[in-house]
Design a protein around this motif. Structure first.
Motif, mmCIF file in Angstrom:
data_model
loop_
_atom_site.group_PDB
_atom_site.id
_atom_site.type_symbol
_atom_site.label_atom_id
_atom_site.label_comp_id
_atom_site.label_asym_id
_atom_site.label_seq_id
_atom_site.Cartn_x
_atom_site.Cartn_y
_atom_site.Cartn_z
ATOM 1 N N SER A 159 32.218 -35.846 -39.827
ATOM 2 C CA SER A 159 32.611 -36.796 -38.797
ATOM 3 C C SER A 159 33.136 -36.084 -37.563
ATOM 4 C CB SER A 159 33.688 -37.740 -39.345
ATOM 5 O OG SER A 159 33.194 -38.499 -40.415
ATOM 6 N N GLY A 160 33.949 -35.046 -37.788
ATOM 7 C CA GLY A 160 34.459 -34.274 -36.656
ATOM 8 C C GLY A 160 33.346 -33.641 -35.846
ATOM 9 N N GLY A 161 32.281 -33.201 -36.523
ATOM 10 C CA GLY A 161 31.133 -32.643 -35.801
ATOM 11 C C GLY A 161 30.451 -33.680 -34.934
ATOM 12 N N PHE A 162 30.248 -34.891 -35.476
ATOM 13 C CA PHE A 162 29.643 -35.970 -34.684
ATOM 14 C C PHE A 162 30.519 -36.317 -33.477
ATOM 15 C CE2 PHE A 162 27.108 -37.197 -38.529
ATOM 16 C CZ PHE A 162 25.864 -37.205 -37.916
ATOM 17 N N ALA A 163 31.824 -36.433 -33.703
ATOM 18 C CA ALA A 163 32.733 -36.807 -32.620
ATOM 19 C C ALA A 163 32.769 -35.737 -31.539
ATOM 20 C CB ALA A 163 34.132 -37.046 -33.181
ATOM 21 N N ALA A 164 32.782 -34.464 -31.940
ATOM 22 C CA ALA A 164 32.793 -33.380 -30.961
ATOM 23 C C ALA A 164 31.503 -33.371 -30.139
ATOM 24 C CB ALA A 164 32.978 -32.040 -31.669
ATOM 25 N N LEU A 165 30.366 -33.578 -30.812
ATOM 26 C CA LEU A 165 29.091 -33.641 -30.094
ATOM 27 C C LEU A 165 29.087 -34.803 -29.115
ATOM 28 C CD1 LEU A 165 26.160 -32.779 -29.639
ATOM 29 C CD2 LEU A 165 25.506 -34.189 -31.608
ATOM 30 N N GLY A 166 29.593 -35.967 -29.550
ATOM 31 C CA GLY A 166 29.663 -37.114 -28.663
ATOM 32 C C GLY A 166 30.557 -36.849 -27.469
ATOM 33 N N GLY A 167 31.710 -36.204 -27.705
ATOM 34 C CA GLY A 167 32.605 -35.886 -26.599
ATOM 35 C C GLY A 167 31.968 -34.946 -25.591
ATOM 36 N N MET A 168 31.212 -33.953 -26.068
ATOM 37 C CA MET A 168 30.547 -33.035 -25.143
ATOM 38 C C MET A 168 29.481 -33.749 -24.322
ATOM 39 S SD MET A 168 30.271 -29.396 -27.205
ATOM 40 C CE MET A 168 29.613 -30.069 -28.737
ATOM 41 N N LEU A 169 28.771 -34.686 -24.954
ATOM 42 C CA LEU A 169 27.788 -35.471 -24.198
ATOM 43 C C LEU A 169 28.461 -36.282 -23.099
ATOM 44 C CD1 LEU A 169 25.327 -36.841 -26.932
ATOM 45 C CD2 LEU A 169 24.869 -35.102 -25.202
ATOM 46 N N VAL A 170 29.609 -36.872 -23.416
ATOM 47 C CA VAL A 170 30.330 -37.660 -22.412
ATOM 48 C C VAL A 170 30.770 -36.771 -21.253
ATOM 49 C CG1 VAL A 170 32.455 -38.963 -21.985
ATOM 50 C CG2 VAL A 170 31.087 -39.447 -24.015
ATOM 51 N N VAL A 171 31.313 -35.612 -21.560
ATOM 52 C CA VAL A 171 31.792 -34.706 -20.507
ATOM 53 C C VAL A 171 30.656 -34.278 -19.582
ATOM 54 C CG1 VAL A 171 32.763 -32.417 -20.067
ATOM 55 C CG2 VAL A 171 33.752 -33.873 -21.841
#
Length: 404
Positions: free
Chosen positions: A275-287
């Motif tokens: 889950s942390g991997g998915f959330a981190a990937l999503g955060g990088m996409l947002v940035v």
């Protein structure tokens, strides 16, 4: 207790979770009515909306004392109608101070109900020997989505919020009490001494509380700032920007409802790391996003990534020895603090730098489960669980869940 009774208990507590989410969803849809009714500015309304989190923060540490005196099930059935009735109070407020007081009471009863129904959910989870708390939080999200749809229809029909809240409160109180009527009583706790009147979070829950804090921070910041991010940074229209919150809410609900399958096979520790991997990937996409599709996909991935972290944290806290209500209240104190800080901290960083920089900070919080997941390794076992493990009986977690 037979399997049929346990599955019925799971259905009943799912209804209680959905009713809780429905009350929150109903309130959220009528915030514009409250603002217009009292003539509040955006900044004044923002101050008023801090009151529910403050009320929860203050009230939640008292929950374990309530449970010790009256029992979890009795406390839940008594508090549930009060929680539903508190939904009506904000619409009756004549001015800003009264609104803040009403919202504080709404948040206080909401936070205490949150702890009580999670204690009940953890109890049923332990008797079923399978993970269900995350799916219960999925039902909470479903209740909120359904209720928000009804609220949108009520707002579109120009229904007075006082009537809307009164009808909603009566319906949810009736449904909730009917569902809670035959829930199983919690097992006696190991704590012989009554907890203090104001129970601070136990040190044993500190690591789990930090994990929950990080997930709720990412969820709260994304929920409050996603639409603004799309309009100001990704050049989206207001209609398209609204889809960011829809995507976040949908993935939160979907991930929680389907979490039992994943947790059963991977265990809580590996599930949270994934889950942390998915959330981190999503955060990088947002940035990095400068177009709406990329930003919406990023927020959807954040929703997927943080969805199960808090439910699994609460489940782990409830398995600690001693009074589970106190451990759950401890984690809830951390998470309500996070929900209080996330929108304002994100806004402050955005004002000082930019929204992408602010979401770089959010991404760091979202990625924390990658490194903190080992906190969910199986805590102290009860004598019954040790006996079951020794005889090869089913366990909620497997050996693969140990911290590695």
């Amino acid at each position: 207790m037979t399997d049929r009774v346990l599955y019925r208990s799971r259905l009943r507590i799912s209804v209680v979770f959905a009713a809780h989410g429905a009350a929150v969803g109903a309130f959220a849809t009528r915030i514009p009515w409250l603002q217009q009714h009292l003539g509040l500015s955006d900044s004044t309304l923002g101050v008023a909306l801090l009151a529910p989190a403050l009320g929860s923060f203050v009230a939640v540490p008292f929950t374990s004392r309530l449970v010790h005196r009256f029992g979890n099930l009795r406390s839940l059935t008594c508090l549930l109608p009060l929680w539903c009735a508190s939904l009506i109070l904000p619409a009756l407020a004549p001015d800003l101070p009264a609104l803040c007081l009403a919202l504080g009471m709404f948040g206080a009863t909401s936070g205490m109900m949150d702890v009580l129904m999670n204690v009940q959910g953890v109890q049923i989870e332990q008797r079923l020997h399978r993970p269900i708390v995350a799916s219960l939080h999925g039902m909470w999200a479903v209740g909120g989505l359904v209720s928000s749809g009804c609220g949108a229809l009520a707002a579109g029909a120009d229904m007075d919020a006082r009537l809307h809240f009164a009808v909603t409160a009566a319906v949810l109180a009736g449904i909730g009490l009917l569902a809670a009527r035959h829930l199983p009583k919690a097992d006696p706790t190991e704590a012989r001494q009554p907890p203090p009147r104001f129970a601070l979070p136990p040190l044993a829950t500190l690591p789990i509380g930090i994990l929950g804090f990080c997930a709720v921070f990412a969820e709260g910041a994304s929920g409050n700032w996603s639409a603004v991010y799309l309009t100001s940074t990704a050049n989206a229209s207001e209609g398209i920007a609204a889809l960011s919150y829809t995507g976040l809410s949908f993935t939160l609900a979907l991930a929680r409802l389907s979490s039992g399958f994943v947790v059963t096979r991977l265990g809580p520790v590996r599930t949270v790391r994934l889950s942390g991997g998915f959330a981190a990937l999503g955060g990088m996409l947002v940035v990095l996003a400068r177009t709406p599709p990329v930003a919406i996909a990023g927020f959807a991935l954040i929703g997927t990534g943080v969805a199960v972290v808090l439910p699994l944290s609460l489940s782990a806290a409830g398995r600690h020895g001693g009074d589970p209500s106190r451990h759950l209240a401890g984690v809830a104190t951390f998470t309500y603090t996070s929900s209080l800080l996330a929108p304002s901290v994100t806004g402050a960083v955005a004002d000082a730098a930019s929204l992408p920089v602010a979401f770089a900070l959010v991404t760091a919080f979202a990625a924390c489960p990658l490194f903190l997941a080992s906190m969910l390794a199986r805590p102290v076992q009860s004598p019954r669980e040790r006996e079951r493990a020794a005889t090869g009986g089913p366990l909620l977690l497997t050996q693969g869940d140990s911290a590695v």
